[in-house]
Every structure is written in structure tokens, then in C-alpha cells.
Design an enzyme around this catalytic site. Sequence first.
Site, PDB file in Angstrom:
ATOM      1  N   LYS A  13      83.792 -78.261  -5.391  1.00  0.00           N
ATOM      2  CA  LYS A  13      82.669 -78.494  -6.319  1.00  0.00           C
ATOM      3  C   LYS A  13      81.764 -77.267  -6.420  1.00  0.00           C
ATOM      4  O   LYS A  13      81.290 -76.923  -7.489  1.00  0.00           O
ATOM      5  CB  LYS A  13      81.818 -79.699  -5.879  1.00  0.00           C
ATOM      6  CG  LYS A  13      82.575 -81.006  -5.781  1.00  0.00           C
ATOM      7  CD  LYS A  13      81.637 -82.167  -5.487  1.00  0.00           C
ATOM      8  CE  LYS A  13      80.884 -82.067  -4.178  1.00  0.00           C
ATOM      9  NZ  LYS A  13      81.727 -82.035  -2.967  1.00  0.00           N
ATOM     10  N   ARG A  88      75.035 -88.696  -4.100  1.00  0.00           N
ATOM     11  CA  ARG A  88      75.994 -89.106  -3.067  1.00  0.00           C
ATOM     12  C   ARG A  88      75.867 -90.555  -2.670  1.00  0.00           C
ATOM     13  O   ARG A  88      76.633 -91.020  -1.810  1.00  0.00           O
ATOM     14  CB  ARG A  88      75.825 -88.223  -1.833  1.00  0.00           C
ATOM     15  CG  ARG A  88      76.548 -86.888  -1.961  1.00  0.00           C
ATOM     16  CD  ARG A  88      76.016 -85.947  -0.930  1.00  0.00           C
ATOM     17  NE  ARG A  88      77.050 -85.186  -0.311  1.00  0.00           N
ATOM     18  CZ  ARG A  88      77.112 -83.841  -0.348  1.00  0.00           C
ATOM     19  NH1 ARG A  88      76.206 -83.151  -0.990  1.00  0.00           N
ATOM     20  NH2 ARG A  88      78.077 -83.219   0.256  1.00  0.00           N
ATOM     21  N   ARG A 127      87.211 -72.475   6.695  1.00  0.00           N
ATOM     22  CA  ARG A 127      86.186 -71.917   5.814  1.00  0.00           C
ATOM     23  C   ARG A 127      85.102 -71.172   6.589  1.00  0.00           C
ATOM     24  O   ARG A 127      84.662 -71.625   7.642  1.00  0.00           O
ATOM     25  CB  ARG A 127      85.545 -73.078   5.034  1.00  0.00           C
ATOM     26  CG  ARG A 127      84.405 -72.676   4.126  1.00  0.00           C
ATOM     27  CD  ARG A 127      84.091 -73.744   3.141  1.00  0.00           C
ATOM     28  NE  ARG A 127      83.184 -74.763   3.648  1.00  0.00           N
ATOM     29  CZ  ARG A 127      82.638 -75.719   2.900  1.00  0.00           C
ATOM     30  NH1 ARG A 127      82.940 -75.802   1.620  1.00  0.00           N
ATOM     31  NH2 ARG A 127      81.831 -76.596   3.425  1.00  0.00           N
ATOM     32  N   ARG A 157      79.850 -73.028   9.192  1.00  0.00           N
ATOM     33  CA  ARG A 157      78.849 -74.087   9.099  1.00  0.00           C
ATOM     34  C   ARG A 157      79.069 -75.099  10.210  1.00  0.00           C
ATOM     35  O   ARG A 157      80.208 -75.463  10.507  1.00  0.00           O
ATOM     36  CB  ARG A 157      78.962 -74.791   7.739  1.00  0.00           C
ATOM     37  CG  ARG A 157      78.283 -74.038   6.620  1.00  0.00           C
ATOM     38  CD  ARG A 157      78.593 -74.625   5.251  1.00  0.00           C
ATOM     39  NE  ARG A 157      78.447 -76.069   5.142  1.00  0.00           N
ATOM     40  CZ  ARG A 157      78.551 -76.735   3.999  1.00  0.00           C
ATOM     41  NH1 ARG A 157      78.781 -76.088   2.869  1.00  0.00           N
ATOM     42  NH2 ARG A 157      78.414 -78.039   3.958  1.00  0.00           N
ATOM     43  N   ARG A 168      82.194 -86.455   7.690  1.00  0.00           N
ATOM     44  CA  ARG A 168      81.841 -86.264   6.279  1.00  0.00           C
ATOM     45  C   ARG A 168      82.823 -86.995   5.372  1.00  0.00           C
ATOM     46  O   ARG A 168      82.441 -87.536   4.335  1.00  0.00           O
ATOM     47  CB  ARG A 168      81.806 -84.769   5.945  1.00  0.00           C
ATOM     48  CG  ARG A 168      80.588 -84.085   6.539  1.00  0.00           C
ATOM     49  CD  ARG A 168      80.762 -82.596   6.612  1.00  0.00           C
ATOM     50  NE  ARG A 168      80.647 -81.930   5.347  1.00  0.00           N
ATOM     51  CZ  ARG A 168      81.148 -80.718   5.078  1.00  0.00           C
ATOM     52  NH1 ARG A 168      81.813 -80.059   6.009  1.00  0.00           N
ATOM     53  NH2 ARG A 168      80.981 -80.174   3.902  1.00  0.00           N
TER      54      ARG A 168
HETATM   55  P1  AMP Z   1      77.259 -79.808   0.926  1.00  0.00           P
HETATM   56  O1  AMP Z   1      76.877 -78.382   0.988  1.00  0.00           O
HETATM   57  O2  AMP Z   1      77.195 -80.367  -0.471  1.00  0.00           O
HETATM   58  O3  AMP Z   1      78.558 -80.106   1.618  1.00  0.00           O
HETATM   59  O4  AMP Z   1      76.112 -80.608   1.741  1.00  0.00           O
HETATM   60  C1  AMP Z   1      75.910 -80.359   3.109  1.00  0.00           C
HETATM   61  C2  AMP Z   1      75.129 -81.497   3.730  1.00  0.00           C
HETATM   62  O5  AMP Z   1      73.822 -81.589   3.136  1.00  0.00           O
HETATM   63  C3  AMP Z   1      75.718 -82.884   3.575  1.00  0.00           C
HETATM   64  O6  AMP Z   1      76.742 -83.147   4.512  1.00  0.00           O
HETATM   65  C4  AMP Z   1      74.479 -83.751   3.797  1.00  0.00           C
HETATM   66  O7  AMP Z   1      74.110 -83.793   5.157  1.00  0.00           O
HETATM   67  C5  AMP Z   1      73.416 -82.956   3.062  1.00  0.00           C
HETATM   68  N1  AMP Z   1      73.333 -83.339   1.624  1.00  0.00           N
HETATM   69  C6  AMP Z   1      73.561 -82.544   0.556  1.00  0.00           C
HETATM   70  N2  AMP Z   1      73.384 -83.224  -0.598  1.00  0.00           N
HETATM   71  C7  AMP Z   1      73.037 -84.492  -0.238  1.00  0.00           C
HETATM   72  C8  AMP Z   1      72.768 -85.680  -0.973  1.00  0.00           C
HETATM   73  N3  AMP Z   1      72.787 -85.731  -2.317  1.00  0.00           N
HETATM   74  N4  AMP Z   1      72.476 -86.800  -0.264  1.00  0.00           N
HETATM   75  C9  AMP Z   1      72.414 -86.791   1.079  1.00  0.00           C
HETATM   76  N5  AMP Z   1      72.703 -85.723   1.827  1.00  0.00           N
HETATM   77  C10 AMP Z   1      73.001 -84.559   1.182  1.00  0.00           C
END
Ligand code: AMP
Length: 212
Positions: A13, A88, A127, A157, A168
Site C-alpha cells: 500500500k 483499519r 524489509r 521496524r 499484525r
Molecule cells: P503501517 O505503517 O501502516 O503498517 O502502520 C504501523 C502501525 O501504526 C500499525 O501496526 C498500528 O499500530 C498503527 N496504525 C497505523 N494506522 C492505524 C490506524 N488507522 N488505526 C490504528 N492503528 C494504526
Amino acid sequence: MIVVLLGPPGAGKGTQGERIAAALGVPKIATGDVLRAAVKAGTPLGLEAKGFMDRGDLVPDAVILGIMKEALAQPAQAAGVILDGVVRTVPQAEGLAQVTREIGKRVDVVLVFDIADELLVARLSGRTTCDKTQKPFTGLTPGQPCPDACGGTLVRRADDEPEAIRNRLRVYQAQTAPVLDWYVAQGANVQRIDAAGSFDDVTARALRAVGR
Ligand code: AMP
């Protein structure tokens, strides 16, 4: 045009969102990037979010709705925006519907990235991410300078460690997969694409799906 990107972690994404945003000439917002920047800066938002993020759990809806509201109110978003990982949970989708209504807009396309779990685990566990730009790389070692020569360093990360990855994926099935059903039930313009394959192939599918 407002496009919501939906799909499991590692589906591409972020990378594809950048490409779609560039092709449409609109910005991309990723709540993950906003939250990571807050963690790095040590702000109250970052301190609240860090534990959830490191475990691979979702940050509470109220926090995300605040970020969403602020981000969509920016003038730069007038022509549209690509929302990466911003929605989400079903309450977040409801919140976004309300925020967009308030500014006289709506979600035009829900773009769903379909991909097998095995591919996700392989991608995420290999990654690294630039600590400056947050750009992801595959097959490189943590600690080395970012290949983009931006001055950043590649890091792993915390939520790309195996236990957090598994969590996740569980969280995605339990809390985010129902968002897709919610959009379908609302009669939204839901477009599914096959997210396996080369970057360029997936970009071409994504652009066709958003009508370009
Ligand atoms: P990402 O970079 O999109 O994989 O997001 C990393 C982490 O940020 C996720 O695993 C959540 O802990 C938090 N996060 C990001 N976006 C959201 C969202 N819309 N709702 C809840 N947690 C979020």
C-alpha cells in the site's frame, strides 16, 4: 478524488500509494508514517502510540480520528488524497465518512490489495526502512546508509519482527477485513487488485482500478 487503500501489512500500500498519488497529482497520507514521526519526535501522541505499534496492535480509534480530521482539513488535500492504512476498523470508516461529508466530499474508490499471507511474511521479514524518509527496502541490511543517499540509515521496524508480524496479520483479519464488508454494504466503489507481481504491474492494475 479520495482513495482509501485497504489491504494487509506488506501488501504494498505504501509503495503503490506513492505511485498512485504521483500519477493523480494528489498527496498521500499514511497514519503509520504520522505515528512513526510522532514516536521519533517523542510527542505525547508518539508516547501514547508507541506500545501499540511495537506489538503490532492498533492505536485507539479516537487517536486515528483526530489525525484523520486534521489531515483532511489541510488545503493541500483539496484536489483529493490517497489514504494509506488510515482506515483499519469499522468505527474509523464511519468516522471518515462523517469527516468527508462535513467537507462536502466522499470516498470515491476503495482500492483493495489482495495477496497471500506467505508472501506478506516473506516481504515484511526481509524489509528495512529508511529512518529519515520511511521508504521501505527489501534484501538490505539494517545499519547501512539509505541507498537513496538521503542521509538516512536503514533500520528494521520493531513491528517487522516475527511475533509482531504474526500479530499484525491476526489484527488485520479480526479488525480490518470487516471494513471491506462495511464498504460493500454501503454500496461504495470497491475495486480489488492482485497485489502480487512486479511494482510496475501492480501500479498499472491500481491505476486502471482508480479509472486512469
Ligand atoms: P503501517 O505503517 O501502516 O503498517 O502502520 C504501523 C502501525 O501504526 C500499525 O501496526 C498500528 O499500530 C498503527 N496504525 C497505523 N494506522 C492505524 C490506524 N488507522 N488505526 C490504528 N492503528 C494504526
